[in-house]
Design an enzyme around this catalytic site. Structure first.
Site, PDB file in Angstrom:
ATOM      1  N   GLY A  34       0.666  -1.153   0.160  1.00 47.19           N
ATOM      2  CA  GLY A  34      -0.208  -0.417   0.447  1.00 47.19           C
ATOM      3  C   GLY A  34       0.849   1.439  -0.154  1.00 47.19           C
ATOM      4  CB  VAL A  35       4.580   1.920   0.681  1.00 51.03           C
ATOM      5  CG1 VAL A  35       4.084   1.796   1.919  1.00 51.03           C
ATOM      6  CG2 VAL A  35       5.406   0.896  -0.473  1.00 51.03           C
ATOM      7  N   GLY A  36       2.735   2.630  -2.578  1.00 53.38           N
ATOM      8  CA  GLY A  36       3.199   2.945  -4.022  1.00 53.38           C
ATOM      9  C   GLY A  36       3.984   1.971  -4.722  1.00 53.38           C
ATOM     10  CB  THR A  43       2.361  -0.893  -8.973  1.00 55.31           C
ATOM     11  OG1 THR A  43       1.960  -2.442  -8.075  1.00 55.31           O
ATOM     12  CG2 THR A  43       1.633  -1.207 -10.111  1.00 55.31           C
ATOM     13  CG  ASP A 102       1.925  -8.171  -5.364  1.00 52.28           C
ATOM     14  OD1 ASP A 102       1.519  -9.196  -4.813  1.00 52.28           O
ATOM     15  OD2 ASP A 102       1.841  -7.007  -4.603  1.00 52.28           O
ATOM     16  CG  ASN A 143       5.540   7.052  -3.319  1.00 54.73           C
ATOM     17  OD1 ASN A 143       6.168   8.150  -4.117  1.00 54.73           O
ATOM     18  ND2 ASN A 143       5.292   5.764  -3.624  1.00 54.73           N
TER      19      ASN A 143
END
EC number: 3.6.-.-
Length: 366
Positions: A35-37, A39, A62, A261
């Protein structure tokens, strides 16, 4: 520490120029907490590389693939040209692909094939590690200038990075087991009449060892492989980033770039307790003269409504700014930690919180 450090644009430049300048890089892994960006960062890096390199592949390891969502295009096990690009390809690995590239020991019609799988399964985790090593060997043979790996969250990635070392230990045990079983194999040969050639077993184990060595050497060559850590300025993310960096160091894998991010940059507002008032200090200009009633009684009612609306909007503005500065102050603590831990040995790129959700990838990092 003063917040002025982070208020300077030069200190918060979202740049990974030093990464893009490394022309010898072949593998770039991008990882971090979920969830930290990761991708978005992976796709942005790949997009930027496509401007300079002859051919670029972005590959997702993933299980929860997001490349298709990021580029708004369906991808599969096969490299597919990304819409709008001439030299950027993408692929998402799934279980079927990993099974296809594993050594097909069970398909061999020899007595030898009945023994090695059992030997391998006796070593916990080595079957998965073998599949990964073979996969990486297959990836290594691909003719792309550079490959960007969009990895799974930290725990899965740490396991992935430990596979080469696990394989080395496992293969050493397999060689030892093979030597101890030499007498038993000779006995089986004499009873069954089927010759189990020791050379075949040696050849298979040597092949596995060669692949392991090749993958490990590429992993540990800083001119060919590097890892980009992605985080956000929050406790769990910063903690996992440090754990990931320490594990990379243990595995002798290069890591000199960190992307932070969702940074809430300062906005141009007056200081003090009148931030909400400043937003609406000129609100009277929004009223049109023709909307103001001439009748005295109606004018009083009209004024009361204006004052009521103003107070509601003022309260709402104060609430928004309170939430903003609370979040901002929380981030400042972890931005300070990131600076103290990494600013001297790492290239850190700070990416601002975006106003809108990222639906189509554009280059966020220059």
């Amino acid at each position: 520490m003063s917040t002025a450090y982070f208020d300077a644009d030069c200190d918060l430049e979202p740049s990974l120029k030093s990464l893009f300048s490394l022309k010898t890089l072949k593998w770039i892994f991008v990882g971090g907490k979920g969830g930290v960006g990761k991708t978005t960062t992976s796709c942005s890096i790949a997009s930027r590389l496509a401007e300079e390199r002859e051919s670029v592949l972005i590959l997702s390891t993933d299980p929860a693939h997001n490349l298709s969502d990021a580029f708004v295009q369906k991808f599969s096990n096969a490299p597919t040209l990304v819409n709008g690009y001439k030299n950027l390809y993408a692929m998402e690995l799934d279980a079927s692909y990993q099974q296809a590239v594993e050594f097909k020991l069970k398909e061999e019609n020899s007595l030898f094939s009945k023994f090695l799988p059992d030997l391998i399964s006796a070593l916990p985790g080595i079957d998965e590690a073998l599949g990964f090593a073979t996969l990486m060997q297959s990836v290594k043979s691909m003719s792309y200038s550079v490959i960007v790996f969009d990895t799974a969250p930290t725990g899965h990635t740490l396991r992935l990075l430990s596979f080469p070392s696990l394989l080395e230990k496992g293969l050493s045990k397999l060689f030892s087991i093979k030597q101890n079983m030499s007498g038993a194999l000779q006995l089986i040969n004499s009873v069954s009449g089927n010759a189990i050639e020791e050379e075949t077993l040696n050849s298979k184990l040597e092949d596995l060892k060669a692949i392991t060595t090749s993958v490990k050497e590429t992993f540990q060559d800083p001119s060919k492989t590097t890892f980009v850590c992605v985080c956000i300025p929050e406790f769990l993310s910063v903690y996992e980033t440090e754990r990931l960096i320490q594990e990379l160091a243990k595995q002798s894998i290069s890591c000199s770039h960190i992307v932070v991010n969702q940074v809430m940059f300062p906005i141009d507002l007056p200081s003090g307790n009148d931030q909400g008032e400043s937003v609406l200090k000129d609100s009277s200009e929004l009223l049109k003269l023709e909307d103001i009633p001439s009748d005295h009684s109606k004018l009083v009612e009209f004024t009361e409504k204006i004052v009521c609306s103003y107070n509601k909007l003022l309260s709402y503005s104060k609430l928004l700014y309170s939430k903003y500065y609370s979040k901002r102050n929380m981030q400042m603590k972890y931005l300070e930690q990131i600076r103290d831990l990494y600013s001297y040995d790492f290239h850190v790129a700070y990416i601002p919180t975006l106003n809108n959700e990222v639906s189509k990838i554009r280059v966020l990092i220059s």
